[in-house]
Write a protein that holds these residues in place. Structure first.
Motif, short mmCIF file in Angstrom:
data_model
loop_
_atom_site.label_atom_id
_atom_site.label_comp_id
_atom_site.label_asym_id
_atom_site.label_seq_id
_atom_site.Cartn_x
_atom_site.Cartn_y
_atom_site.Cartn_z
N ASP A 9 0.84 -1.20 0.00
CA ASP A 9 0.00 0.00 0.00
C ASP A 9 0.88 1.25 0.00
N LEU A 10 0.46 2.27 -0.74
CA LEU A 10 1.23 3.52 -0.81
C LEU A 10 1.44 4.15 0.56
N ARG A 70 2.77 10.66 -3.89
CA ARG A 70 2.02 9.66 -4.69
C ARG A 70 0.74 9.26 -3.96
N LEU A 71 0.85 9.07 -2.65
CA LEU A 71 -0.32 8.70 -1.84
C LEU A 71 -1.39 9.79 -1.94
N ALA A 72 -0.98 11.04 -1.80
CA ALA A 72 -1.94 12.16 -1.89
C ALA A 72 -2.53 12.24 -3.29
N GLN A 73 -1.70 12.04 -4.30
CA GLN A 73 -2.19 12.12 -5.69
C GLN A 73 -3.11 10.96 -6.05
N SER A 74 -3.05 9.89 -5.26
CA SER A 74 -3.94 8.75 -5.50
C SER A 74 -5.34 9.01 -4.98
N ALA A 78 -5.88 9.68 -1.64
CA ALA A 78 -5.90 9.45 -0.19
C ALA A 78 -5.64 10.76 0.55
N GLU A 79 -6.17 10.86 1.73
CA GLU A 79 -5.93 12.04 2.56
C GLU A 79 -4.54 11.94 3.17
N VAL A 80 -3.77 12.99 2.98
CA VAL A 80 -2.43 13.09 3.55
C VAL A 80 -2.28 14.51 4.09
N SER A 81 -1.74 14.62 5.27
CA SER A 81 -1.52 15.93 5.86
C SER A 81 -0.54 16.73 5.02
N PRO A 82 -0.94 17.93 4.56
CA PRO A 82 0.00 18.75 3.79
C PRO A 82 1.22 19.15 4.62
N ILE A 83 1.04 19.24 5.93
CA ILE A 83 2.18 19.59 6.79
C ILE A 83 3.17 18.44 6.84
N ASP A 109 1.53 9.90 11.90
CA ASP A 109 0.64 10.73 11.08
C ASP A 109 0.30 10.01 9.78
N LEU A 110 1.33 9.53 9.08
CA LEU A 110 1.11 8.86 7.81
C LEU A 110 0.38 7.52 7.96
N ALA A 111 0.56 6.85 9.10
CA ALA A 111 -0.06 5.55 9.33
C ALA A 111 -1.51 5.67 9.80
N THR A 112 -1.98 6.91 9.97
CA THR A 112 -3.33 7.13 10.46
C THR A 112 -4.11 7.96 9.45
#
Length: 189
Positions: free
Chosen positions: A29-30, A143-147, A149-154, A75-78
């Motif tokens: 998983d990304l 890549r995860l954000a572009q897919s 998925a929600e990713v914290s910009p910070i 953060d990334l794992a949640t």
């Protein structure tokens, strides 16, 4: 406080793992790729710190960054959820502190006239390795954000700034720039 009584779960035997939310996902998983690269960068910083005991302030900064990398991994794992509370997220003040420390280190370095080959002192070589792994973590998070998925910009901003910090830190540990190895364009043609 995290308590780990048993290290193996056998979940990974089938190529799966669990996110911090308990959700089961593929190890490919990304999101897993992103926080896995953060973990790898943290190990690289551990190697660099084998050589920084003589610089207490700098070593303490690297130690703080290692701790922040665990925060970043959490953060990334949640995956963000609507109405979430008590979830560990990266904050802008962590990015701001990296920028201040980067500027302070950079203020004592000569301007660059060429690209630098990774290497020099053992500390610098390990910091350059950490920098490249952080860049990989950043690419994975993007890549995860572009897919979708929600990713914290910070979190992404922190990774970007951290790679810059590690580049300057490597220069700092190369005798304040005096021991750097410069790229010689086309030198072996």
């Amino acid at each position: 406080m995290v308590t780990l009584n048993r290290i193996y779960t056998r979940t990974g035997d089938q190529g799966a793992t669990r996110l911090a939310t308990g959700e089961q996902v593929s190890k490919a998983d990304l999101r897993v790729e992103a926080y896995g690269a953060v973990d790898e960068a943290n190990a690289c910083l551990g190697l660099a710190r084998l050589h920084t005991q003589g610089e207490a302030e700098f070593d303490a900064a690297l130690g703080r960054i290692q701790n922040e990398l665990f925060d970043l991994g959490a953060d990334l794992a949640t995956p963000p959820r609507e109405g979430e509370t008590n979830v560990l997220r990266m904050v802008q003040s962590q990015v701001d502190r990296l920028e201040r420390e980067l500027d302070a280190l950079n203020a004592h370095l000569p301007p660059l006239a060429s690209f630098i080959l990774p290497g020099g002192t053992p500390t610098a070589a390990n910091l350059h390795l950490a920098r490249t792994v952080v860049r990989r973590a950043e690419r994975a998070a993007v890549r995860l954000a572009q897919s979708g998925a929600e990713v914290s910009p910070i979190a992404v901003r922190y990774l970007n700034r951290l790679s810059d910090y590690l580049f300057v830190a490597a220069r700092h540990t190369n005798d304040r720039g005096a021991s750097e190895v410069f790229w010689k364009s086309g030198a072996t043609r």
